[in-house]
Design a protein around this motif. Structure first.
Motif, mmCIF file in Angstrom:
data_model
loop_
_atom_site.group_PDB
_atom_site.id
_atom_site.type_symbol
_atom_site.label_atom_id
_atom_site.label_comp_id
_atom_site.label_asym_id
_atom_site.label_seq_id
_atom_site.Cartn_x
_atom_site.Cartn_y
_atom_site.Cartn_z
ATOM 1 N N LEU A 1 0.831 -1.204 0.000
ATOM 2 C CA LEU A 1 0.000 0.000 0.000
ATOM 3 C C LEU A 1 0.865 1.253 0.000
ATOM 4 C CD1 LEU A 1 -2.675 1.529 0.235
ATOM 5 C CD2 LEU A 1 -2.518 1.250 2.721
ATOM 6 N N GLU A 2 1.885 1.276 0.852
ATOM 7 C CA GLU A 2 2.769 2.438 0.919
ATOM 8 C C GLU A 2 3.513 2.638 -0.400
ATOM 9 O OE1 GLU A 2 3.913 2.489 5.671
ATOM 10 O OE2 GLU A 2 5.033 1.213 4.293
ATOM 11 N N GLY A 3 3.898 1.525 -1.026
ATOM 12 C CA GLY A 3 4.580 1.624 -2.310
ATOM 13 C C GLY A 3 3.691 2.232 -3.375
ATOM 14 N N SER A 4 2.433 1.829 -3.398
ATOM 15 C CA SER A 4 1.490 2.372 -4.373
ATOM 16 C C SER A 4 1.220 3.853 -4.124
ATOM 17 C CB SER A 4 0.174 1.587 -4.327
ATOM 18 O OG SER A 4 0.360 0.261 -4.767
ATOM 19 N N LEU A 5 1.027 4.215 -2.851
ATOM 20 C CA LEU A 5 0.772 5.617 -2.518
ATOM 21 C C LEU A 5 1.975 6.487 -2.852
ATOM 22 C CD1 LEU A 5 -1.075 5.252 0.915
ATOM 23 C CD2 LEU A 5 -2.080 5.825 -1.305
ATOM 24 N N SER A 6 3.159 5.983 -2.565
ATOM 25 C CA SER A 6 4.378 6.728 -2.875
ATOM 26 C C SER A 6 4.532 6.927 -4.381
ATOM 27 C CB SER A 6 5.591 5.989 -2.316
ATOM 28 O OG SER A 6 6.782 6.715 -2.553
ATOM 29 N N ALA A 7 4.226 5.875 -5.148
ATOM 30 C CA ALA A 7 4.316 5.979 -6.607
ATOM 31 C C ALA A 7 3.326 7.012 -7.131
ATOM 32 C CB ALA A 7 4.038 4.613 -7.249
ATOM 33 N N ASP A 8 2.117 7.029 -6.582
ATOM 34 C CA ASP A 8 1.117 7.997 -7.032
ATOM 35 C C ASP A 8 1.513 9.423 -6.678
ATOM 36 O OD1 ASP A 8 -0.558 6.265 -8.306
ATOM 37 O OD2 ASP A 8 -1.831 5.902 -6.570
ATOM 38 N N LEU B 1 -1.431 16.521 -23.729
ATOM 39 C CA LEU B 1 -1.263 16.601 -22.280
ATOM 40 C C LEU B 1 -0.712 15.260 -21.802
ATOM 41 C CD1 LEU B 1 -4.592 18.350 -21.172
ATOM 42 C CD2 LEU B 1 -2.311 19.394 -21.296
ATOM 43 N N TYR B 2 0.313 15.317 -20.962
ATOM 44 C CA TYR B 2 0.985 14.111 -20.471
ATOM 45 C C TYR B 2 0.597 13.833 -19.023
ATOM 46 C CZ TYR B 2 4.751 11.321 -18.414
ATOM 47 O OH TYR B 2 5.461 10.376 -17.723
ATOM 48 N N PHE B 3 0.448 12.546 -18.688
ATOM 49 C CA PHE B 3 0.314 12.148 -17.289
ATOM 50 C C PHE B 3 1.236 10.966 -17.011
ATOM 51 C CE2 PHE B 3 -2.762 9.496 -19.501
ATOM 52 C CZ PHE B 3 -2.676 8.263 -18.868
ATOM 53 N N SER B 4 1.788 10.934 -15.815
ATOM 54 C CA SER B 4 2.683 9.848 -15.420
ATOM 55 C C SER B 4 1.871 8.702 -14.835
ATOM 56 C CB SER B 4 3.693 10.363 -14.388
ATOM 57 O OG SER B 4 4.547 9.312 -13.954
ATOM 58 N N SER B 5 2.246 7.461 -15.166
ATOM 59 C CA SER B 5 1.444 6.304 -14.736
ATOM 60 C C SER B 5 2.286 5.204 -14.088
ATOM 61 C CB SER B 5 0.685 5.727 -15.936
ATOM 62 O OG SER B 5 1.603 5.261 -16.925
ATOM 63 N N ASN B 6 3.451 5.565 -13.520
ATOM 64 C CA ASN B 6 4.293 4.565 -12.867
ATOM 65 C C ASN B 6 3.535 3.843 -11.756
ATOM 66 O OD1 ASN B 6 6.598 5.085 -14.377
ATOM 67 N ND2 ASN B 6 7.246 6.734 -13.031
ATOM 68 N N SER B 7 3.809 2.551 -11.621
ATOM 69 C CA SER B 7 3.128 1.768 -10.586
ATOM 70 C C SER B 7 3.941 0.531 -10.240
ATOM 71 C CB SER B 7 1.742 1.336 -11.074
ATOM 72 O OG SER B 7 1.162 0.410 -10.181
ATOM 73 N N PRO B 8 4.046 0.199 -8.952
ATOM 74 C CA PRO B 8 4.725 -1.042 -8.561
ATOM 75 C C PRO B 8 3.807 -2.255 -8.706
ATOM 76 C CG PRO B 8 3.943 0.099 -6.612
ATOM 77 C CD PRO B 8 3.608 0.991 -7.789
ATOM 78 N N SER B 9 2.559 -2.022 -9.063
ATOM 79 C CA SER B 9 1.565 -3.083 -9.131
ATOM 80 C C SER B 9 1.506 -3.705 -10.521
ATOM 81 C CB SER B 9 0.197 -2.516 -8.736
ATOM 82 O OG SER B 9 -0.778 -3.533 -8.689
ATOM 83 N N PHE B 10 0.481 -4.520 -10.749
ATOM 84 C CA PHE B 10 0.335 -5.239 -12.017
ATOM 85 C C PHE B 10 -0.366 -4.403 -13.086
ATOM 86 C CE2 PHE B 10 -3.163 -6.179 -9.199
ATOM 87 C CZ PHE B 10 -4.271 -5.922 -9.981
ATOM 88 N N THR B 11 -0.824 -3.207 -12.736
ATOM 89 C CA THR B 11 -1.473 -2.333 -13.701
ATOM 90 C C THR B 11 -0.922 -0.925 -13.567
ATOM 91 O OG1 THR B 11 -3.639 -1.556 -14.502
ATOM 92 C CG2 THR B 11 -3.358 -1.726 -12.125
ATOM 93 N N ARG B 12 -1.090 -0.116 -14.594
ATOM 94 C CA ARG B 12 -0.616 1.268 -14.547
ATOM 95 C C ARG B 12 -1.442 2.072 -13.549
ATOM 96 N NH1 ARG B 12 2.205 2.605 -19.569
ATOM 97 N NH2 ARG B 12 2.256 0.755 -20.883
ATOM 98 N N SER B 13 -0.821 3.109 -13.015
ATOM 99 C CA SER B 13 -1.548 4.010 -12.118
ATOM 100 C C SER B 13 -2.281 5.065 -12.940
ATOM 101 C CB SER B 13 -0.567 4.711 -11.172
ATOM 102 O OG SER B 13 -1.208 5.784 -10.513
#
Length: 291
Positions: free
Chosen positions: A116-123, A246-258
């Motif tokens: 959870l912390e990894g996902s929140l940090s990535a977002d 317009l660009y958005f970043s979608s990095n994610s440590p999970s199995f799907t893009r953020s």
């Protein structure tokens, strides 16, 4: 000069000379030389360097929707012996970026964090990266296009269909009507068939663009319509044909893009529209009791 000789100068960017090119810059310079699958790898590395630097060839291939052999061939096309050398160059650039921005000091969580912390940090990082790459001119021009167009068509396929629907919803709150094209079915194609010079065509994409988006963008250009591409790729295939991007970043440590940054971007566009004529929208918004 051979490919490896070229790279001798390039790899020094990350650790030694600010005058020499980084891996990302070198990839962007040579982008048009790559095959379509290699371009998918190139886009992913440039837009997700902090992830790509620590992925195996197999993991990078999966994220870029291609094969590990394509990743290896891409590495060799850049002048590396193989993927490990490309990965090392990516790590060096990433470390230099961290050192220059002081990103480690601003980390939300320790390195040993939960999922959870990894996902929140990535977002959190995605929001920062999106804000850093967007310019006020890009955003203002996009808001103006939304406000001034007589007809709006939003094209989003698969997972992007949800965000197309959400964008339509936010626009409807401001009494701006929009139509959605989410498939290659008859009704969707009819909506594309009605595109003309009074239309604004918006495409939403993450990763490799669906063929329908390219078709819609090219049709819009042919008919003189305005176009806006919203994508998580700075070198988007659709963006190459669009008037506005317009660009958005979608990095994610999970199995799907953020998609956190995409949601924030849609909210930002809606807020920009509201702010253009707050007096006109105030009573309507108050009636919805949104806040």
């Amino acid at each position: 000069m051979s490919g490896s000789a070229k790279w001798t100068a390039v790899t020094k960017t990350a650790t030694k000379s600010p005058q020499l090119k980084s891996l990302s810059d070198y990839i962007q310079e040579r982008f048009e030389e790559f095959s379509r699958s290699q371009k998918d790898v190139a886009r992913y590395i440039v837009d997700h360097l902090d992830e790509a630097a620590f992925l195996t060839a197999e993991e990078l291939a999966r994220r870029a929707s291609t094969s590990s052999s394509t990743v290896v061939r891409f590495s060799q096309a850049l002048g590396f012996e193989g993927y490990p050398e490309l990965q090392q160059a990516a790590i060096e650039e990433y470390r230099t970026t961290i050192a220059n921005t002081g990103a480690n000091g601003g980390a939300l969580f320790s390195f040993d964090h939960s999922e959870l912390e990894g996902s929140l940090s990535a977002d959190y990082s995605n929001l920062e990266e999106t804000a850093r790459k967007l310019t006020s001119d890009q955003v203002n021009a996009s808001v103006a296009a939304l406000a001034e167009s007589q007809r709006i068509v939003i094209v989003g396929v698969d997972q992007m269909a949800f965000f197309a629907s959400y964008l339509r919803h936010t626009l409807s709150l401001l009494d701006i009507r929009a139509e959605i094209v989410a498939s290659t079915g008859g009704e969707s194609l009819q909506r594309l068939g009605r595109i003309d010079e009074s239309t604004l065509v918006i495409t939403l994409s993450a990763g490799r663009a669906h063929p329908l988006l390219l078709r819609a963008m090219k049709l819009a250009l042919h008919r003189g319509a305005r176009t806006l591409a919203i994508s998580d790729a700075t070198m988007s295939e659709v963006g190459e044909h669009a008037e506005l991007t317009l660009y958005f970043s979608s990095n994610s440590p999970s199995f799907t893009r953020s998609h956190t940054a995409l949601m924030a971007l849609i909210q930002g566009l809606a807020h920009g529209l509201y702010a253009r004529d707050e007096a006109a929208h105030k009573d309507r918004i108050r009636a919805y009791k949104l806040k």
